[in-house]
Motif scaffolding. Structure first.
Motif, PDB file in Angstrom:
ATOM      1  N   ILE A  43       0.865  -1.183   0.000  1.00 48.91           N
ATOM      2  CA  ILE A  43       0.000   0.000   0.000  1.00 48.91           C
ATOM      3  C   ILE A  43       0.895   1.223   0.000  1.00 48.91           C
ATOM      4  N   LEU A  44       0.797   2.035  -1.048  1.00 48.23           N
ATOM      5  CA  LEU A  44       1.536   3.292  -1.128  1.00 48.23           C
ATOM      6  C   LEU A  44       0.552   4.444  -1.017  1.00 48.23           C
ATOM      7  N   THR A  45       0.801   5.347  -0.096  1.00 52.86           N
ATOM      8  CA  THR A  45      -0.024   6.541   0.019  1.00 52.86           C
ATOM      9  C   THR A  45       0.861   7.730   0.364  1.00 52.86           C
ATOM     10  N   ALA A  46       0.267   8.901   0.443  1.00 54.39           N
ATOM     11  CA  ALA A  46       1.009  10.121   0.754  1.00 54.39           C
ATOM     12  C   ALA A  46       0.409  10.792   1.978  1.00 54.39           C
ATOM     13  N   ARG A  47       1.268  11.288   2.829  1.00 51.25           N
ATOM     14  CA  ARG A  47       0.800  11.946   4.047  1.00 51.25           C
ATOM     15  C   ARG A  47       0.011  13.216   3.738  1.00 51.25           C
ATOM     16  N   ASP A  48       0.291  13.812   2.564  1.00 53.25           N
ATOM     17  CA  ASP A  48      -0.406  15.056   2.211  1.00 53.25           C
ATOM     18  C   ASP A  48      -1.567  14.829   1.247  1.00 53.25           C
ATOM     19  N   ASP A  49      -2.074  13.591   1.178  1.00 51.38           N
ATOM     20  CA  ASP A  49      -3.239  13.305   0.338  1.00 51.38           C
ATOM     21  C   ASP A  49      -4.448  14.057   0.888  1.00 51.38           C
ATOM     22  N   PRO A  50      -5.031  14.988   0.115  1.00 51.33           N
ATOM     23  CA  PRO A  50      -6.160  15.768   0.626  1.00 51.33           C
ATOM     24  C   PRO A  50      -7.507  15.057   0.484  1.00 51.33           C
ATOM     25  N   VAL A  51      -7.516  13.902  -0.173  1.00 54.12           N
ATOM     26  CA  VAL A  51      -8.763  13.175  -0.420  1.00 54.12           C
ATOM     27  C   VAL A  51      -8.939  12.025   0.564  1.00 54.12           C
ATOM     28  N   ILE A  52      -7.888  11.242   0.796  1.00 55.27           N
ATOM     29  CA  ILE A  52      -7.946  10.101   1.707  1.00 55.27           C
ATOM     30  C   ILE A  52      -7.100  10.421   2.937  1.00 55.27           C
ATOM     31  N   PRO A  53      -7.704  10.646   4.097  1.00 51.85           N
ATOM     32  CA  PRO A  53      -6.941  11.012   5.303  1.00 51.85           C
ATOM     33  C   PRO A  53      -5.927   9.940   5.682  1.00 51.85           C
ATOM     34  N   VAL A  54      -4.733  10.360   6.056  1.00 47.54           N
ATOM     35  CA  VAL A  54      -3.655   9.418   6.364  1.00 47.54           C
ATOM     36  C   VAL A  54      -3.929   8.651   7.661  1.00 47.54           C
ATOM     37  N   ASP A  55      -4.774   9.202   8.538  1.00 41.56           N
ATOM     38  CA  ASP A  55      -5.067   8.533   9.808  1.00 41.56           C
ATOM     39  C   ASP A  55      -5.561   7.107   9.605  1.00 41.56           C
ATOM     40  N   ALA A  56      -6.371   6.897   8.576  1.00 42.38           N
ATOM     41  CA  ALA A  56      -6.927   5.560   8.344  1.00 42.38           C
ATOM     42  C   ALA A  56      -5.827   4.553   8.042  1.00 42.38           C
ATOM     43  N   PHE A  57      -4.772   4.986   7.385  1.00 45.71           N
ATOM     44  CA  PHE A  57      -3.657   4.092   7.073  1.00 45.71           C
ATOM     45  C   PHE A  57      -2.861   3.752   8.335  1.00 45.71           C
ATOM     46  N   GLU A  58      -2.685   4.727   9.182  1.00 41.34           N
ATOM     47  CA  GLU A  58      -1.896   4.514  10.393  1.00 41.34           C
ATOM     48  C   GLU A  58      -2.605   3.605  11.386  1.00 41.34           C
ATOM     49  N   LYS A  59      -3.909   3.427  11.224  1.00 41.65           N
ATOM     50  CA  LYS A  59      -4.668   2.550  12.121  1.00 41.65           C
ATOM     51  C   LYS A  59      -4.821   1.128  11.572  1.00 41.65           C
ATOM     52  N   LEU A  60      -4.307   0.870  10.371  1.00 40.73           N
ATOM     53  CA  LEU A  60      -4.457  -0.451   9.767  1.00 40.73           C
ATOM     54  C   LEU A  60      -3.732  -1.523  10.592  1.00 40.73           C
ATOM     55  N   GLN A  61      -4.359  -2.682  10.705  1.00 39.84           N
ATOM     56  CA  GLN A  61      -3.742  -3.847  11.330  1.00 39.84           C
ATOM     57  C   GLN A  61      -3.421  -4.835  10.205  1.00 39.84           C
ATOM     58  N   LEU A  62      -2.141  -4.932   9.864  1.00 42.52           N
ATOM     59  CA  LEU A  62      -1.729  -5.657   8.668  1.00 42.52           C
ATOM     60  C   LEU A  62      -0.890  -6.885   8.999  1.00 42.52           C
ATOM     61  N   PRO A  63      -1.027  -7.946   8.205  1.00 39.62           N
ATOM     62  CA  PRO A  63      -0.171  -9.121   8.377  1.00 39.62           C
ATOM     63  C   PRO A  63       1.224  -8.834   7.822  1.00 39.62           C
ATOM     64  N   PRO A  64       2.206  -9.694   8.103  1.00 39.59           N
ATOM     65  CA  PRO A  64       3.575  -9.463   7.633  1.00 39.59           C
ATOM     66  C   PRO A  64       3.709  -9.381   6.118  1.00 39.59           C
ATOM     67  N   CYS A  65       2.778  -9.985   5.365  1.00 40.38           N
ATOM     68  CA  CYS A  65       2.898 -10.000   3.908  1.00 40.38           C
ATOM     69  C   CYS A  65       2.431  -8.696   3.259  1.00 40.38           C
ATOM     70  N   VAL A  66       1.916  -7.760   4.047  1.00 38.73           N
ATOM     71  CA  VAL A  66       1.425  -6.497   3.495  1.00 38.73           C
ATOM     72  C   VAL A  66       2.330  -5.350   3.948  1.00 38.73           C
ATOM     73  N   GLU A  67       2.886  -4.638   2.989  1.00 34.91           N
ATOM     74  CA  GLU A  67       3.788  -3.524   3.228  1.00 34.91           C
ATOM     75  C   GLU A  67       3.006  -2.207   3.151  1.00 34.91           C
ATOM     76  N   LEU A  68       3.144  -1.372   4.167  1.00 41.04           N
ATOM     77  CA  LEU A  68       2.539  -0.046   4.165  1.00 41.04           C
ATOM     78  C   LEU A  68       3.644   0.989   4.009  1.00 41.04           C
ATOM     79  N   ASP A  69       3.532   1.833   2.999  1.00 42.89           N
ATOM     80  CA  ASP A  69       4.555   2.820   2.686  1.00 42.89           C
ATOM     81  C   ASP A  69       3.894   4.194   2.577  1.00 42.89           C
ATOM     82  N   ILE A  70       4.150   5.064   3.545  1.00 37.80           N
ATOM     83  CA  ILE A  70       3.552   6.400   3.568  1.00 37.80           C
ATOM     84  C   ILE A  70       4.616   7.428   3.177  1.00 37.80           C
ATOM     85  N   ALA A  71       4.457   8.010   2.002  1.00 39.42           N
ATOM     86  CA  ALA A  71       5.401   9.025   1.510  1.00 39.42           C
ATOM     87  C   ALA A  71       5.040  10.389   2.093  1.00 39.42           C
ATOM     88  N   PRO A  72       6.008  11.263   2.276  1.00 45.52           N
ATOM     89  CA  PRO A  72       5.679  12.601   2.792  1.00 45.52           C
ATOM     90  C   PRO A  72       4.922  13.456   1.790  1.00 45.52           C
TER      91      PRO A  72
END
Length: 333
Positions: free
Chosen positions: A274-303
């Motif tokens: 999952i690639l997202t951006a911290r400054d995405d004005p459409v999808i709030p970044v908070d939802a990504f930071e609350k995700l509970q993910l298994p080891p096979c899923v990589e979360l990558d939040i760009a500035p």
């Protein structure tokens, strides 16, 4: 091999603005400035129809690579809400993957592109079954060494849900990548209505209303909406159509139906990013930071990057092409 990370994206000013990134991502200006190579995936493309199950027909375009003696695999691309197989970001990513030796299939969701006359019932975001069925049909018709999937925005949400269901559905999916996916639809809809600048709402509503009118013209014997309903805001129009055309008893039940928030992805068995951006004005970044993910899923939040932007400079090319191609190639090699 070192894979690119979201932190590697460092655009020059003023592309450090999430709003500018977002506005440019689907703009006509960007399409005009992109190099010719960004449209290569359209050359020799085979427009086709795939089986969504239960009589559902979805359209798409298949392009075979000519770079390598044997393709690395088949890359399937999902566009965002009210996008299509010809959206700028889909063409650009598809063209890069084609140059890297991937065969490419670009899928239209129901009622996207020019597909409104194909299925009488309206598109909605919980129609994941037909997308998974179509993915299985694509895999059978174009068997490949590797089957990989990338989606953008709502298409990223569909990509994650498809990857979650693929093993049980018998779809031989090897990897999925979601760019700025919708995570919590309720929070995203609230953000668009309450927090995001007015022009984002205007953009999405204009495209959605045009799509609904095209649907009505395709099936004049059906009444999909009242004219007054088209004048409602995003939340009101969504609720009206949900109550009129689905079995969900409330707007919230519908939004929960395609949410991938919280622990929804914990059962994922297929490697995913999952690639997202911290400054995405459409999808709030908070939802990504609350995700509970298994080891096979990589979360990558760009500035930086905005919503599905990640535009590098005046040539309007996107960092996501390099990002996606590198991860797909690492899997194939």
């Amino acid at each position: 091999m070192t894979l690119p990370r979201g932190a590697d994206f460092n655009p020059p000013w003023p592309l450090t603005s999430g709003h500018i990134q977002t506005m440019l991502s689907s703009s006509g200006v960007r399409r005009q400035l992109l190099p010719r190579a960004a449209q290569a995936v359209r050359e020799g493309a085979e427009e086709t129809m795939v089986d969504g199950g239960d009589g559902v027909r979805l359209t798409g375009a298949y392009t075979a690579q000519k770079t390598l003696p044997q393709a690395r695999g088949l890359a399937v691309l999902f566009h965002g809400w009210e996008g299509s197989v010809d959206s700028t970001y889909v063409l650009q990513t598809g063209s890069r993957l084609l140059a890297e030796g991937w065969d490419v299939f670009r899928l239209n969701f129901r009622d996207h592109g020019d597909s409104h006359p194909l299925n009488e019932a309206l598109f909605h975001s919980c129609r994941i079954d037909e997308v998974v069925h179509a993915l299985g049909d694509i895999a059978r018709r174009w068997p490949s060494r590797k089957l990989v999937l990338a989606g953008f925005s709502l298409g990223g949400n569909f990509a994650l849900r498809a990857a979650l269901r693929a093993p049980e559905a018998g779809v031989p999916l090897d990897y999925a990548l979601a760019v700025c996916p919708i995570v919590d639809p309720g929070e995203g809809l609230f953000s668009l209505e309450e927090s995001a600048p007015w022009f984002y709402r205007a953009y999405f509503l204009r495209k959605w209303r045009r799509s609904l009118r095209a649907k009505q013209a395709a099936f004049p014997h059906r009444q999909y909406f009242e004219l007054d309903e088209l004048k409602q805001n995003l939340r009101g129009l969504t609720e009206s159509l949900v109550l009129r055309h689905t079995d969900f008893g409330s707007l919230q039940a519908y939004l929960d139906g395609y949410s991938v928030a919280g622990a929804a992805l914990e059962r994922m068995q297929i490697p995913a990013t999952i690639l997202t951006a911290r400054d995405d004005p459409v999808i709030p970044v908070d939802a990504f930071e609350k995700l509970q993910l298994p080891p096979c899923v990589e979360l990558d939040i760009a500035p930086h990057g905005g919503h599905c932007g990640f535009i590098r400079g005046m040539d309007m090319t996107s960092f996501t092409d390099e990002y996606i191609a590198a991860r797909f190639n690492a899997l194939a090699d």
